[in-house]
Design a protein around this motif. Structure first.
Motif, short mmCIF file in Angstrom:
data_model
loop_
_atom_site.label_atom_id
_atom_site.label_comp_id
_atom_site.label_asym_id
_atom_site.label_seq_id
_atom_site.Cartn_x
_atom_site.Cartn_y
_atom_site.Cartn_z
N ALA A 31 77.40 20.71 6.49
CA ALA A 31 78.81 20.52 5.84
C ALA A 31 79.99 20.93 6.65
O ALA A 31 80.81 20.12 6.75
N ALA A 32 79.79 21.95 7.53
CA ALA A 32 80.79 22.48 8.60
C ALA A 32 81.14 21.23 9.53
O ALA A 32 82.05 20.94 10.06
N ALA A 33 79.60 20.98 10.05
CA ALA A 33 79.65 19.82 10.93
C ALA A 33 80.40 18.64 10.58
O ALA A 33 81.04 18.01 11.28
N ALA A 34 80.09 18.33 9.17
CA ALA A 34 80.59 16.93 8.73
C ALA A 34 82.45 16.95 8.52
O ALA A 34 83.04 16.10 8.74
N ARG A 35 82.82 18.27 8.60
CA ARG A 35 84.24 18.71 8.30
C ARG A 35 85.09 18.72 9.78
O ARG A 35 86.30 18.37 9.79
N ASN A 36 83.99 18.73 10.72
CA ASN A 36 84.85 18.88 12.20
C ASN A 36 85.57 17.68 12.42
O ASN A 36 85.15 16.62 12.47
N GLN A 37 86.84 17.80 12.73
CA GLN A 37 87.80 16.60 12.98
C GLN A 37 87.98 16.39 14.67
O GLN A 37 88.32 15.53 14.93
N ASP A 38 87.17 17.16 15.46
CA ASP A 38 87.12 16.91 16.85
C ASP A 38 86.74 15.50 17.30
O ASP A 38 85.65 15.09 16.62
N PRO A 39 87.36 14.77 17.92
CA PRO A 39 86.82 13.25 18.19
C PRO A 39 85.34 13.09 18.65
O PRO A 39 84.55 12.22 18.25
N GLU A 40 85.23 13.68 19.46
CA GLU A 40 83.76 14.29 19.99
C GLU A 40 82.72 14.36 18.98
O GLU A 40 81.72 13.84 19.17
N ALA A 41 82.87 15.30 18.21
CA ALA A 41 82.17 15.65 17.50
C ALA A 41 81.84 14.72 16.17
O ALA A 41 80.64 14.40 15.66
N ARG A 42 82.97 14.08 15.73
CA ARG A 42 82.82 12.98 14.80
C ARG A 42 81.97 11.76 15.32
O ARG A 42 81.36 11.29 14.75
N SER A 43 82.38 11.52 16.59
CA SER A 43 81.54 10.42 17.13
C SER A 43 80.12 10.71 17.20
O SER A 43 79.27 9.94 16.85
N GLY A 44 79.68 11.85 17.54
CA GLY A 44 78.20 12.28 17.35
C GLY A 44 77.65 12.31 15.99
O GLY A 44 76.59 11.94 15.71
N TRP A 45 78.55 12.86 15.25
CA TRP A 45 78.06 12.79 13.67
C TRP A 45 77.90 11.43 13.06
O TRP A 45 76.92 11.19 12.30
N GLU A 46 79.01 10.60 13.51
CA GLU A 46 78.74 9.30 12.86
C GLU A 46 77.66 8.31 13.49
O GLU A 46 77.22 7.38 12.79
N CYS A 47 76.95 8.83 14.64
CA CYS A 47 75.66 8.14 15.07
C CYS A 47 74.44 8.50 14.18
O CYS A 47 73.55 7.79 14.28
N ILE A 48 74.55 9.30 13.60
CA ILE A 48 73.23 9.75 12.82
C ILE A 48 73.11 8.68 11.64
O ILE A 48 73.83 8.75 10.54
N PRO A 49 71.92 7.94 11.49
CA PRO A 49 71.57 7.29 10.47
C PRO A 49 71.52 7.88 9.24
O PRO A 49 70.77 8.89 9.17
N HIS A 50 71.81 7.34 8.06
CA HIS A 50 71.59 8.07 6.71
C HIS A 50 71.93 6.98 5.50
O HIS A 50 72.70 5.79 5.84
N SER A 51 71.05 7.31 4.35
CA SER A 51 71.06 6.47 3.26
C SER A 51 72.39 6.71 2.41
O SER A 51 72.53 5.85 1.62
N GLY A 52 72.73 7.97 2.12
CA GLY A 52 73.87 8.33 1.31
C GLY A 52 75.00 8.33 1.92
O GLY A 52 75.38 7.94 3.11
N ALA A 53 75.97 8.86 1.18
CA ALA A 53 77.33 9.18 1.79
C ALA A 53 77.25 10.16 2.81
O ALA A 53 78.09 10.01 3.79
N GLN A 54 76.70 11.19 2.80
CA GLN A 54 76.35 12.01 4.21
C GLN A 54 74.91 12.14 4.55
O GLN A 54 73.99 11.99 3.54
N PRO A 55 74.41 12.42 5.69
CA PRO A 55 73.03 12.52 6.06
C PRO A 55 72.55 13.87 5.37
O PRO A 55 73.51 14.73 4.95
#
Length: 87
Positions: A31-55
């Motif tokens: 949850a903390a990782a998902a809230r991180n607004q750092d562009p590099e962190a966001r980019s990495g987080w958004e690469c994770i394939p997931h079936s729901g709203a959040q991985p």
């Protein structure tokens, strides 16, 4: 029992805590990782394939594990010497 549950139980045992505490801590970290607004962190987080709203924790762990294996199997790039290092 699912494979992830066995891993979580092993983690709990190694750290002298409960299975529920391990699950809670993993959910909290994600949850903390998902809230991180750092562009590099966001980019990495958004690469994770997931079936729901959040991985899910399982999806994050599977993705990270696959990335580690992929990176370990990549041929190493050969660094060119810097101009200052040349005679």
């Amino acid at each position: 029992m699912k494979k992830m549950e066995r891993h979580y139980e092993e983690i709990a045992k190694r750290h002298g805590t409960t299975l529920e505490c391990v699950r809670r801590d993993i959910r909290s970290a994600l949850a903390a990782a998902a809230r991180n607004q750092d562009p590099e962190a966001r980019s990495g987080w958004e690469c994770i394939p997931h079936s729901g709203a959040q991985p899910t924790p399982g999806e994050v762990i599977a993705y990270c594990s696959a990335e580690v294996v992929r990176r370990l199997n990549e041929p190493e790039a050969v660094d060119e010497p810097e101009a200052a290092d040349k005679p």
